[in-house]
Write an enzyme that holds these catalytic residues in place. Structure first.
Site, PDB file in Angstrom:
ATOM      1  N   LYS A 112       0.821  -1.211   0.000  1.00 12.68           N
ATOM      2  CA  LYS A 112       0.000   0.000   0.000  1.00 12.68           C
ATOM      3  C   LYS A 112       0.853   1.259   0.000  1.00 12.68           C
ATOM      4  O   LYS A 112       0.450   2.272  -0.560  1.00 12.68           O
ATOM      5  CB  LYS A 112      -0.970  -0.001   1.184  1.00 12.68           C
ATOM      6  N   LYS A 199      -3.888 -10.681  -5.887  1.00 15.92           N
ATOM      7  CA  LYS A 199      -5.203 -10.953  -5.289  1.00 15.92           C
ATOM      8  C   LYS A 199      -6.247  -9.971  -5.826  1.00 15.92           C
ATOM      9  O   LYS A 199      -5.896  -8.861  -6.259  1.00 15.92           O
ATOM     10  CB  LYS A 199      -5.117 -10.872  -3.760  1.00 15.92           C
ATOM     11  N   LYS A 202      -9.707  -4.022  -4.273  1.00 12.44           N
ATOM     12  CA  LYS A 202     -10.239  -2.728  -4.711  1.00 12.44           C
ATOM     13  C   LYS A 202      -9.107  -1.734  -4.931  1.00 12.44           C
ATOM     14  O   LYS A 202      -9.095  -0.993  -5.905  1.00 12.44           O
ATOM     15  CB  LYS A 202     -11.211  -2.224  -3.636  1.00 12.44           C
TER      16      LYS A 202
HETATM   17  P1  AMP Z   1     -10.644  -5.638   3.467  1.00 12.55           P
HETATM   18  O1  AMP Z   1     -11.451  -5.253   2.282  1.00 12.55           O
HETATM   19  O2  AMP Z   1      -9.160  -5.484   3.255  1.00 12.55           O
HETATM   20  O3  AMP Z   1     -11.144  -4.973   4.729  1.00 12.55           O
HETATM   21  O4  AMP Z   1     -10.841  -7.196   3.673  1.00 12.55           O
HETATM   22  C1  AMP Z   1     -11.999  -7.759   4.244  1.00 12.55           C
HETATM   23  C2  AMP Z   1     -11.851  -9.252   4.298  1.00 12.55           C
HETATM   24  O5  AMP Z   1     -11.814  -9.798   2.982  1.00 12.55           O
HETATM   25  C3  AMP Z   1     -10.565  -9.712   4.990  1.00 12.55           C
HETATM   26  O6  AMP Z   1     -10.869 -10.833   5.795  1.00 12.55           O
HETATM   27  C4  AMP Z   1      -9.677 -10.126   3.858  1.00 12.55           C
HETATM   28  O7  AMP Z   1      -8.780 -11.166   4.232  1.00 12.55           O
HETATM   29  C5  AMP Z   1     -10.684 -10.653   2.839  1.00 12.55           C
HETATM   30  N1  AMP Z   1     -10.180 -10.513   1.473  1.00 12.55           N
HETATM   31  C6  AMP Z   1      -9.888  -9.364   0.833  1.00 12.55           C
HETATM   32  N2  AMP Z   1      -9.447  -9.609  -0.422  1.00 12.55           N
HETATM   33  C7  AMP Z   1      -9.442 -10.954  -0.565  1.00 12.55           C
HETATM   34  C8  AMP Z   1      -9.094 -11.843  -1.641  1.00 12.55           C
HETATM   35  N3  AMP Z   1      -8.688 -11.375  -2.831  1.00 12.55           N
HETATM   36  N4  AMP Z   1      -9.226 -13.176  -1.440  1.00 12.55           N
HETATM   37  C9  AMP Z   1      -9.660 -13.643  -0.248  1.00 12.55           C
HETATM   38  N5  AMP Z   1     -10.006 -12.880   0.790  1.00 12.55           N
HETATM   39  C10 AMP Z   1      -9.901 -11.541   0.649  1.00 12.55           C
END
Ligand code: AMP
Length: 338
Positions: A112, A199, A202
Site C-alpha cells: 500500500k 489478489k 479494490k
Molecule cells: P478488506 O477489504 O481489506 O477490509 O478485507 C476484508 C476481508 O476480505 C478480509 O478478511 C480479507 O482477508 C478478505 N479478502 C480481501 N481480499 C481478498 C481476496 N482477494 N481473497 C480472499 N479474501 C480476501
C-alpha cells in the site's frame, strides 16, 4: 453449559464488497453465526489510512452495513468501529507492545505504501498505514476473540496480533488474552481475473475486483475477459493461475456439479474456456441478483436499520469497555483501582 467460542472479523468500508471479500471472508461470517458468538465490524478508522473524503467515508460505512446484512450477516452482530472508540485507546496501548521493525516488514504496508507513492503527488504515507495492523490487533483482542475468519492476505497481521497478545501477557504475568486463530474459507485467496498473479483487490484498481453488488453486464464482461493463460511457461499438465481461479470461483459459488464436469473436460483436454467463463459468470450473476434484491428491501427501511446498528454498536461497546478497563488495570494506567 460451556461458553461458545468468540469470533471476530471486520471489513473496511471501501464502498464495494468484491468477490474476494465475499468468498474469502464474509461468506464464512454468515455460516459461523450458527455455531459461535460472532461480532463483525465495519472498520471506518482503518479506511482513513489512505487518502479519503470524509463525506464518502460515512456513506461507504453505511453502504457496507446494508451489504453485509443483505448477504446474511445478522444486524445484532454488527458494529461500526468509530462508535466503539475504545478500539483506538487499546491500539495506543498495543503500540507500546509492538516492534517497529515487524510493522515495517508487513507485506500489506509495503504494497500500500508503494501504491500511495504511485498515486499521490507528494509521496504522503501516513503513520496510520504503518500502524494499521496494531489497530487490527486491538479490533480482535478487545473482544477476546478465539477465531478470526479472514482471507489469506491477513495471515501475517494475525500473526502480529498473536505476538502482541503474547507480549502483553508476558508483561503482566498473566494469560489475559487468548491467542486467536485464523479461520480460512475453501477459497482463502481469490485472484484478480485481470491479473491472476495478484489478489482481487479494490485498491489495485477498477479491473482488479468484481463487485458483488455490481451490474450484471459488467460482471459478465469481467469474467469474459478473464486472463486464462499468463504466458509464463508451465511444466507439463500444470493448470494456469487464471484457470485455477475460475474453477475456484465456481467451487466457492457452490456449483460443484458444473465444476466437476468442466474439470473432467479440462483433464480430457476438451475444455472450452468460454464454457468455463460462462458457467462462472452465471453463478456470480445469480448470487449477485439475489443479494441486490435483498439490499433494496433493506433500503426501504433505512432508518430502522441504522437505528438497529447504532443500538448493536452500543451493546457491543460494553464488552470493549470492560476489556479496556481490565487492560488498563493490568498495565498500570490511571486510577482504576482506587
Ligand atoms: P478488506 O477489504 O481489506 O477490509 O478485507 C476484508 C476481508 O476480505 C478480509 O478478511 C480479507 O482477508 C478478505 N479478502 C480481501 N481480499 C481478498 C481476496 N482477494 N481473497 C480472499 N479474501 C480476501
Amino acid at each position: 453449559m460451556e461458553k461458545r467460542k468468540q469470533v471476530l472479523s471486520a471489513i473496511q468500508p471501501t464502498g464495494y464488497m468484491h468477490f474476494g471479500n465475499y468468498f474469502g471472508a464474509v461468506k464464512n461470517w454468515v455460516r459461523l453465526q450458527e455455531e459461535y458468538d460472532c461480532i463483525y465490524g465495519v472498520v471506518d478508522y482503518h479506511a482513513m489510512t489512505m487518502p479519503y473524503k470524509p463525506k464518502k467515508l460515512r456513506e461507504n460505512t453505511w453502504e457496507m452495513i446494508f451489504k453485509l446484512i443483505a448477504v446474511g450477516v445478522k444486524p445484532d452482530t454488527l458494529f461500526i468501529q468509530s462508535l466503539v472508540p475504545e478500539h483506538a485507546e487499546l491500539c495506543w496501548i498495543f503500540n507500546c507492545f509492538t516492534s517497529y521493525g515487524q510493522l515495517s516488514r508487513m507485506t500489506q504496508f509495503k504494497d500500500k505504501s508503494n501504491q500511495s507513492k504511485e498515486k499521490a503527488d507528494d509521496n504522503f504515507i501516513s503513520a496510520g498505514l504503518l500502524d494499521y495492523p496494531v489497530l487490527q490487533a486491538a479490533d480482535i483482542l478487545i473482544y477476546r476473540a478465539d477465531y478470526v475468519p479472514v482471507g489469506k492476505d491477513q495471515e501475517q497481521h494475525l500473526e502480529l496480533t498473536r505476538n502482541i497478545a503474547q507480549r502483553f501477557n508476558n508483561q503482566v504475568g498473566k494469560e489475559f488474552f487468548v491467542l486467536p486463530e485464523p479461520l480460512f474459507t475453501e477459497v482463502p485467496k481469490v485472484r484478480s481475473t485481470a491479473d491472476p498473479s495478484r489478489k482481487m483487490s479494490k485498491s489495485a484498481g477498477e479491473k482488479h475486483y468484481i463487485d458483488v453488488f455490481g451490474d450484471e453486464n459488467r460482471i459478465r464482461k469481467q469474467i469474459r475477459s478473464a486472463v486464462t493463460d499468463t504466458g509464463e511457461s508451465k511444466t507439463d499438465g500444470e493448470m494456469s493461475e487464471g484457470i485455477k481461479n475460475l474453477f475456484e470461483l465456481l467451487k466457492a459459488a457452490e456449483q460443484m456439479d458444473t465444476h466437476n464436469s468442466l474439470m473432467n473436460d479440462y483433464n480430457n483436454g476438451t475444455l472450452k474456456y468460454v464454457e468455463l467463463k460462462d458457467a462462472v459468470a452465471d453463478a456470480l450473476v445469480d448470487l449477485s441478483s439475489s443479494f441486490r434484491e435483498r439490499k433494496q428491501e433493506l433500503l426501504a427501511n433505512k432508518k430502522e436499520v441504522k437505528n438497529q446498528i447504532k443500538a448493536s454498536s452500543a451493546n457491543i461497546r460494553k464488552q470493549a469497555q470492560e476489556t479496556v478497563r481490565q487492560v488498563k488495570e493490568l498495565a498500570g494506567l490511571g486510577n482504576v483501582r482506587y
